[in-house]
Design an enzyme around this catalytic site. Structure first.
Site, PDB file in Angstrom:
ATOM      1  N   THR A   1     -56.344  17.354 -20.966  1.00 30.42           N
ATOM      2  CA  THR A   1     -55.498  17.563 -22.136  1.00 30.42           C
ATOM      3  C   THR A   1     -54.119  16.978 -21.846  1.00 30.42           C
ATOM      4  O   THR A   1     -53.954  16.191 -20.908  1.00 30.42           O
ATOM      5  CB  THR A   1     -55.473  19.049 -22.551  1.00 30.42           C
ATOM      6  N   ASN A   2     -53.110  17.333 -22.632  1.00 30.93           N
ATOM      7  CA  ASN A   2     -51.762  16.813 -22.418  1.00 30.93           C
ATOM      8  C   ASN A   2     -50.734  17.904 -22.711  1.00 30.93           C
ATOM      9  O   ASN A   2     -51.104  19.022 -23.078  1.00 30.93           O
ATOM     10  CB  ASN A   2     -51.543  15.569 -23.291  1.00 30.93           C
ATOM     11  N   ASP A   3     -49.466  17.577 -22.572  1.00 31.44           N
ATOM     12  CA  ASP A   3     -48.390  18.570 -22.652  1.00 31.44           C
ATOM     13  C   ASP A   3     -47.960  18.935 -24.071  1.00 31.44           C
ATOM     14  O   ASP A   3     -47.012  19.705 -24.232  1.00 31.44           O
ATOM     15  CB  ASP A   3     -47.157  18.067 -21.890  1.00 31.44           C
TER      16      ASP A   3
END
Ligand code: CTP
Ligand code: CA
Length: 226
Positions: A33-35
């Site tokens: 995933t990402n931030d």
């Protein structure tokens, strides 16, 4: 009168907003995933609802709380988000793609938890479908707003995305800057249209950025149909 008018700018409009970071699974308990926090997308949804729009948020992973009066649809991966958006695209008047969609996903998802074995493990990734580009290619009457997360050459990359994905506006943020983009409560954005830079906003709370963006968007949508 001024205040009342600004609250009805998007009355009767159907607005679709994507938010959050997509989750691309490796196995039942692991994912990439990402931030992205989803805060920008949810702030945009609230600003659109405040202007009288009928708003649906399609949210991937997010820390933002649901908004009263706004429909919330969950989509975990880029593929799920694509399907959720396409199913609602035809009836939408405005689509804002604030989600941080993964560019790559694992080629295969293991049906059961991957056991450790060798010292090294190579995970093969493949490109996801570009949702915004797909929407641009299928655009009939929708006003399409994309985001661009950049760390350099912000203006040229943003203009390139606007043209390539057939957007009406692109909201660019320099994510290398403090107080901008992923996981921050504030943002620093520049808005680009077909003619180039439309507006450069100072560092502002995401709620305020959303208010100003929706004012711009409504102004252009209403000019198009006037
Ligand atoms: N986007 C999308 N589907 C993808 C990737 C991106 O819809 N698979 C959308 C994002 O929601 C955003 C816009 O495209 O509105 C720009 O995303 P960004 O990551 O800045 O650009 P990319 O086109 O993915 O290019 P790159 O990451 O290489 O800069
Ligand atoms: Ca990307």
């Amino acid at each position: 009168k001024q205040w009342f008018a600004s609250r009805t700018e998007l009355a009767g409009k159907k607005v679709l907003i994507t938010a959050g970071g997509t989750v691309e699974r490796l196995d039942p308990v692991r994912y990439l995933t990402n931030d992205s926090s989803g805060k920008m997308g949810f702030a945009l949804a609230e600003a659109a609802a405040n202007r009288g729009a009928d708003v649906t948020v399609i949210a991937a992973r997010t820390t933002a709380a649901p908004i009263g009066g706004v429909e919330l649809v969950r989509a975990e991966s880029a593929e799920e988000m694509l399907q959720a958006v396409l199913a609602r695209y035809e009836s939408a008047d405005l689509v804002i793609k604030a989600a941080a969609v993964a560019d790559y996903r694992p080629v295969s998802q293991a049906p059961s938890k991957i056991k450790k074995s060798d010292e090294r493990l190579v995970v093969e990734l493949e490109r996801t479908t570009d949702i915004l580009k797909t929407l641009g290619e299928r655009k009939t009457h929708q006003f399409l707003v994309g985001f661009a997360a950049e760390t350099e050459n912000v203006a040229s990359y943003a203009m390139d995305k606007l043209a390539r994905k057939h957007c009406d506006l692109v909201v660019a943020n320099d994510v290398s800057q403090e107080g901008a983009g992923f996981n921050a409560d504030t943002n620093v954005v520049q808005v680009f249209g077909p003619e180039g830079l439309v507006e450069a906003l100072p560092q502002l709370p995401k709620r305020e950025v959303a208010e100003r963006l929706l004012a711009r968007i409504a102004e252009r949508m209403n000019a198009d149909t006037a």
